[in-house]
Write a protein that holds these residues in place. Structure first.
Motif, PDB file in Angstrom:
ATOM      1  N   GLU A  88      34.970 -57.970 137.606  1.00 51.69           N
ATOM      2  CA  GLU A  88      34.158 -59.069 138.135  1.00 51.69           C
ATOM      3  C   GLU A  88      34.263 -58.992 139.661  1.00 51.69           C
ATOM      4  N   ASN A  89      33.481 -58.073 140.229  1.00 54.69           N
ATOM      5  CA  ASN A  89      33.614 -57.747 141.647  1.00 54.69           C
ATOM      6  C   ASN A  89      33.315 -58.927 142.574  1.00 54.69           C
ATOM      7  N   ASP A  90      32.493 -59.856 142.119  1.00 51.31           N
ATOM      8  CA  ASP A  90      32.148 -60.985 142.974  1.00 51.31           C
ATOM      9  C   ASP A  90      33.292 -61.994 143.095  1.00 51.31           C
ATOM     10  N   ARG A  91      34.383 -61.760 142.367  1.00 49.15           N
ATOM     11  CA  ARG A  91      35.525 -62.658 142.431  1.00 49.15           C
ATOM     12  C   ARG A  91      36.771 -61.986 143.030  1.00 49.15           C
ATOM     13  N   GLU A  92      36.568 -60.928 143.758  1.00 52.63           N
ATOM     14  CA  GLU A  92      37.727 -60.226 144.321  1.00 52.63           C
ATOM     15  C   GLU A  92      38.408 -61.060 145.410  1.00 52.63           C
ATOM     16  N   THR A  93      39.672 -60.748 145.638  1.00 52.07           N
ATOM     17  CA  THR A  93      40.488 -61.420 146.657  1.00 52.07           C
ATOM     18  C   THR A  93      41.250 -60.367 147.439  1.00 52.07           C
ATOM     19  N   GLU A 138      29.709 -48.541 148.268  1.00 53.59           N
ATOM     20  CA  GLU A 138      29.468 -47.228 147.665  1.00 53.59           C
ATOM     21  C   GLU A 138      30.677 -46.825 146.819  1.00 53.59           C
ATOM     22  N   GLY A 139      30.450 -46.509 145.569  1.00 55.53           N
ATOM     23  CA  GLY A 139      31.539 -46.113 144.676  1.00 55.53           C
ATOM     24  C   GLY A 139      32.233 -47.277 144.008  1.00 55.53           C
ATOM     25  N   GLU A 140      31.742 -48.508 144.257  1.00 53.64           N
ATOM     26  CA  GLU A 140      32.359 -49.666 143.629  1.00 53.64           C
ATOM     27  C   GLU A 140      32.193 -49.565 142.112  1.00 53.64           C
ATOM     28  N   PRO A 141      33.263 -49.786 141.341  1.00 59.87           N
ATOM     29  CA  PRO A 141      33.163 -49.622 139.877  1.00 59.87           C
ATOM     30  C   PRO A 141      32.242 -50.653 139.256  1.00 59.87           C
ATOM     31  N   GLU A 142      31.339 -50.163 138.434  1.00 58.35           N
ATOM     32  CA  GLU A 142      30.420 -51.022 137.691  1.00 58.35           C
ATOM     33  C   GLU A 142      30.409 -50.574 136.238  1.00 58.35           C
ATOM     34  N   GLY A 143      30.242 -51.538 135.340  1.00 57.15           N
ATOM     35  CA  GLY A 143      30.256 -51.196 133.925  1.00 57.15           C
ATOM     36  C   GLY A 143      31.674 -51.035 133.412  1.00 57.15           C
ATOM     37  N   PRO A 144      31.826 -50.667 132.146  1.00 54.24           N
ATOM     38  CA  PRO A 144      33.150 -50.558 131.520  1.00 54.24           C
ATOM     39  C   PRO A 144      34.012 -49.481 132.188  1.00 54.24           C
ATOM     40  N   ALA A 197      46.655 -44.244 141.384  1.00 53.01           N
ATOM     41  CA  ALA A 197      45.791 -43.557 142.339  1.00 53.01           C
ATOM     42  C   ALA A 197      44.617 -42.918 141.601  1.00 53.01           C
ATOM     43  N   GLY A 198      43.581 -42.572 142.356  1.00 51.51           N
ATOM     44  CA  GLY A 198      42.455 -41.865 141.761  1.00 51.51           C
ATOM     45  C   GLY A 198      41.116 -42.528 141.955  1.00 51.51           C
ATOM     46  N   ALA A 199      41.039 -43.570 142.796  1.00 54.65           N
ATOM     47  CA  ALA A 199      39.759 -44.226 143.049  1.00 54.65           C
ATOM     48  C   ALA A 199      38.858 -43.319 143.881  1.00 54.65           C
ATOM     49  N   PRO A 200      37.524 -43.490 143.778  1.00 53.95           N
ATOM     50  CA  PRO A 200      36.608 -42.680 144.582  1.00 53.95           C
ATOM     51  C   PRO A 200      36.837 -42.908 146.080  1.00 53.95           C
ATOM     52  N   ALA A 201      36.407 -41.939 146.874  1.00 59.35           N
ATOM     53  CA  ALA A 201      36.522 -42.050 148.330  1.00 59.35           C
ATOM     54  C   ALA A 201      35.801 -43.305 148.814  1.00 59.35           C
ATOM     55  N   GLY A 202      36.420 -43.988 149.760  1.00 60.42           N
ATOM     56  CA  GLY A 202      35.831 -45.198 150.301  1.00 60.42           C
ATOM     57  C   GLY A 202      36.255 -46.457 149.581  1.00 60.42           C
ATOM     58  N   GLN A 203      36.910 -46.285 148.438  1.00 58.54           N
ATOM     59  CA  GLN A 203      37.392 -47.422 147.666  1.00 58.54           C
ATOM     60  C   GLN A 203      38.883 -47.650 147.946  1.00 58.54           C
ATOM     61  N   PRO A 204      39.441 -48.780 147.518  1.00 62.65           N
ATOM     62  CA  PRO A 204      40.857 -49.046 147.781  1.00 62.65           C
ATOM     63  C   PRO A 204      41.759 -47.918 147.310  1.00 62.65           C
ATOM     64  N   ILE A 205      42.812 -47.661 148.072  1.00 59.97           N
ATOM     65  CA  ILE A 205      43.751 -46.579 147.773  1.00 59.97           C
ATOM     66  C   ILE A 205      44.825 -47.117 146.828  1.00 59.97           C
ATOM     67  N   GLY A 206      44.821 -46.658 145.586  1.00 60.49           N
ATOM     68  CA  GLY A 206      45.796 -47.094 144.610  1.00 60.49           C
ATOM     69  C   GLY A 206      47.037 -46.226 144.608  1.00 60.49           C
ATOM     70  N   GLY A 207      47.951 -46.547 143.720  1.00 61.74           N
ATOM     71  CA  GLY A 207      49.159 -45.740 143.560  1.00 61.74           C
ATOM     72  C   GLY A 207      50.176 -45.891 144.675  1.00 61.74           C
TER      73      GLY A 207
END
Length: 243
Positions: A88-93, A138-144, A197-207
């Protein structure tokens, strides 16, 4: 016995007796504290081993509502879990953070699972210029999606000397209950997941989760034992003065 020049008379016998008793009590206290630290060290080593096993274990499904009342730090912190659902990207914090990447923000987004309940996912770190969602569409996760990561317990109220300000949108800790309330997220799990870790480039850096436990109990124990030895030496010195 003739006194040497510059030496005072020895303390009275009663004073020496009280001093000996005090040093003996101190010895017992220092020994007890040293043993206590040794026991705490054993417990800390067991905790480190348990957490290390959880982190390295295969991911298991994140606990659902039936398991929420039983979640506890001793058994669940840093469990390797997975969850499937839609963000639910519209509710991010965004929560203020300092990492090996420098100062910036954690991005926490609710994941609505297939079962209908939600869990906050710490998708990772972004620098200050990427805090606004529009700067990383760009690269924001959408869908399942399927998320794997480490189960973390809520961090209520805020950081040291900094309380969370939900109204002003200033967050200093990952307080699950308050974030869920501020964002209107129903059926929210009482924990969050640090995404791997493993998010697309430009997205938050996990791990970037740091699993570290301070274990200085051996040094503390040696300090207490050393003080016990000094107390014993003191007793010997006082007793010799009685001769």
């Amino acid at each position: 016995m003739r006194e040497e020049p510059g030496e005072g008379p020895p303390p009275p016998r009663r004073t020496r007796g009280a001093l000996t008793t005090g040093l003996a009590i101190c010895t017992l206290i220092f020994l007890a504290l040293g043993i206590w630290q040794i026991e705490r060290r054993a417990g800390k080593l067991a905790l480190i081993a348990a957490v290390d096993a959880r982190v390295r274990a295969p991911a298991t499904p994140a606990p659902g509502p039936d398991g929420w009342p039983r979640i506890a730090a001793a058994d669940d912190a840093y469990r390797h879990v997975s969850a499937h659902g839609v963000f639910e990207n519209d509710r991010e914090t965004t929560v203020q953070a300092v990492t090996e990447q420098g100062p910036g923000y954690w991005v926490l987004t609710p994941l609505r699972t297939d079962e209908g309940w939600a869990v906050l996912v710490n998708r990772g770190f972004v620098p200050p210029e990427k805090r606004d969602r529009t700067a990383r569409r760009e690269g924001e996760p959408e869908g399942p999606v399927t998320i794997t990561g480490l189960l973390r317990l809520s961090e209520p109220k805020g950081a040291f000397l900094r309380r969370n300000d939900p109204v002003g949108g200033r967050w200093y800790s990952r307080d699950v209950a308050e974030i869920g309330k501020a964002r209107g997220v129903p059926r929210l799990a009482p924990y969050f997941i640090d995404a791997a870790a493993g998010a697309p480039a430009g997205q938050p850096i996990g791990g970037l989760t740091i699993v570290r436990f301070y274990n200085h109990h051996l040094e503390y124990a040696l300090t207490w034992f050393a003080l016990a030895i000094l107390s014993i030496v003191g007793i010997v010195v006082v007793r010799r003065a009685d001769r």
